[in-house]
Design an enzyme around this catalytic site. Sequence first.
Site, short mmCIF file in Angstrom:
data_model
loop_
_atom_site.label_atom_id
_atom_site.label_comp_id
_atom_site.label_asym_id
_atom_site.label_seq_id
_atom_site.Cartn_x
_atom_site.Cartn_y
_atom_site.Cartn_z
N CYS A 151 -16.19 -54.81 24.20
CA CYS A 151 -17.03 -53.60 24.20
C CYS A 151 -16.58 -52.61 23.11
CB CYS A 151 -16.97 -52.92 25.55
SG CYS A 151 -17.21 -54.05 26.92
N HIS A 177 -25.92 -51.19 26.82
CA HIS A 177 -24.58 -51.52 26.31
C HIS A 177 -24.55 -52.96 25.80
CE1 HIS A 177 -20.37 -51.82 25.81
NE2 HIS A 177 -20.02 -52.15 27.04
#
Lengths: 344, 376
Positions: free
Chosen positions: B81, B321
């Site tokens: 991430c 995301h």
Amino acid sequence: MPFYKCSKCGRIWQYPLSECPYCIIGLDKMFANQSKVIEVSKVMIPTTRHSFVPYNACIIEDENKNKWAHKTTQDIKVGDDLSFEAKQDPKIVGVWRIKYDFIEAIERTIDLIGGINFNENSKVLILPTLISITQPYFRENTSPEFLMAILDFLLSKKVKLENIKIGSQSFGEIPIEAMADKSGLLKVCLKNNITPLDLSKLGFVKQDNLEISEEALKADVVFNLVVPKAGKAKATENSFYILKKENYLGLKYLNSDKEIAKDLQAGLPKMVNLAEAEYLQTADGLIVFLGLFLASRSFINLDMILNEIIMEKKLPEILTEMKIEEIPIAGRDIKEVQLDINRI
Amino acid sequence: MYIKGVGMTKFDYSTKPWWQFAFEATMEALKDAKMTIKDIDAIVFASVSSATSGEHQTHKVSFLSDLFKTNVPIIEVTSVCGGGGVAFWTALHLKEYKNILVLASEKFGDNKSEIVTDWILSAAEKATEQTEGMLFPTQNALVWQQYMKKYNATMDDLSLIAFKNHSNAALNPKAYFYKKPIELEKVKSSPVVSSPLRLMDCSLSVNGGAAIILSTDESDVKVIGSGFATDYLLTFGREDITHFKATQLAGQQAFKQAGITPKDINVAEIHDAFTSVELISYEDLGFAEIGKGAELIRSGKINLNGEMPINPSGGLKAKGHPISVTGLAQVYEITNQLRGLSEAERQKNPLPKYGLTHNIGGAGGSVTVHIFERTK
């Protein structure tokens, strides 16, 4: 949960490293007597590796303030002690999460099944799984790391090296020496000044229908080192290697493996079966990470629990009439470690 | 270095492959910079992409060479991430190149959610955490419970964060939740994922791409601070589990380099993988005192019309995301905020002078913080 500390700088690891990279000295294993739940979260969403929900995911803390993660299907709350009850039951199967450290897993699972009383005169026969000429990563044979760990474990229990024997035999065409060499087990034996034994070249003693290796009967404990495989009864299969080849093949022709196993279990109660289930072979020979270690005095119960954990539906004939609910378990619950390997 | 051009795809669940997202984002950034691919001297790329769709491969740099018909150096960095932020940080350190394309793209949502969740989980430690059911929502739920006990925060505080970010995303055409605002009561009553965190406390894994062109040539937005720090993979082996040390360290580095303080920041994009992470990050970045993060969200100061909007794009929570893309999507948003190019309703007036991006990999295991200044 094992932790390792540098006595000089105080840094702590969960990995069993050989030395501290700051101080270049060996690490000390930390011991803890008490572990408490300091936080709990109830998990409601399934994943492929955790398909049964809900379960409780916890943070555990010991008296040294070391913390780690723990999953349980039991009702648990903050402040509860985390403990695992050991039971003296020859049928029990101890199930444990292996976390990098084989020796810790060996110690914990043996404790869970009631422990073994070693003394300096204890005689031990180690029966590794040795069935093919393959590199260790194929997970066909006992891994060198596991064999090394069991030797370290025994030495830590003050068992004398001269009283430890390692042996097996080949029931097929492949010479045992070739398998021992390729698997890396021969190297471990030689490193520890142990001459591996080919049991087929040594004596056997007739005991009712069975002809059992003299070395196995002379030993106080026989460690059957199991390499599990989906849909197989590998603990049971490997235990047969303490029988005389001709005796086993003859009995197999006349009876079934199930009956041989029953007689052997009764004839050699001092066998302790240890399964390195950190990785497991699927029926197709693929390797899956399972992260487990199991122990039992009953090889057939160990096989049954292993297949239940991986949710294997095609059981070998030897296990088909067994009832999972009749097998006592210690350590981790099946539900909290269960993994459908066909979905991985 | 200066930001010369930015590009970003809409975040969605379309079936496009990762390279298509990469191409679209790059073309938008090139046009924004008034460049062609010929002007690019090096590329830094971040991606993890799902292995389940059959398009995953481990030599994406060569694929990109083919895609753009270029032979310039292409570096691939992965930090899950946090990959976009780490790629950006890496590009800033490639001093000998004039124009650098920083690129990230992901095709992630392409299978049943339990499989996607398992793939994301591969960013956590395997033997002691994955086996014990430590999904990312679970790790963060446990951290948040400890935080609540220590600092008297409540679940209602997290609901305010989710509500804020969803409200912002509803105004962002590239956000997954564009024109789909959610009522506060629905946030509060969404199903529990890992107690006490609810579905509406969790960000949304989507597909997408983002591209930034960095240049030594001056432009209207300058990168004035850059920080990068890492922390232990085993979440509960850290000194303080209720805060992210790597965020604190990366933030301190970035502010020191920029020569400004958190009070100078006018707009920020914070890594809200979970609403609790956003709140804790207010404190780790210095926007609130330790233990006072809840007061910041309650005050309204960080709403879109507040003194310092946080996550005007909708954040990971509601814009979406796409794993490695997030760090660059944050740079895209802050650049447009400083330039006054975000849609009118999301635009601060007067134009902000300083913006900040904060990108986390894993459960706080790798963190980058970047600070930007409007130069014109």
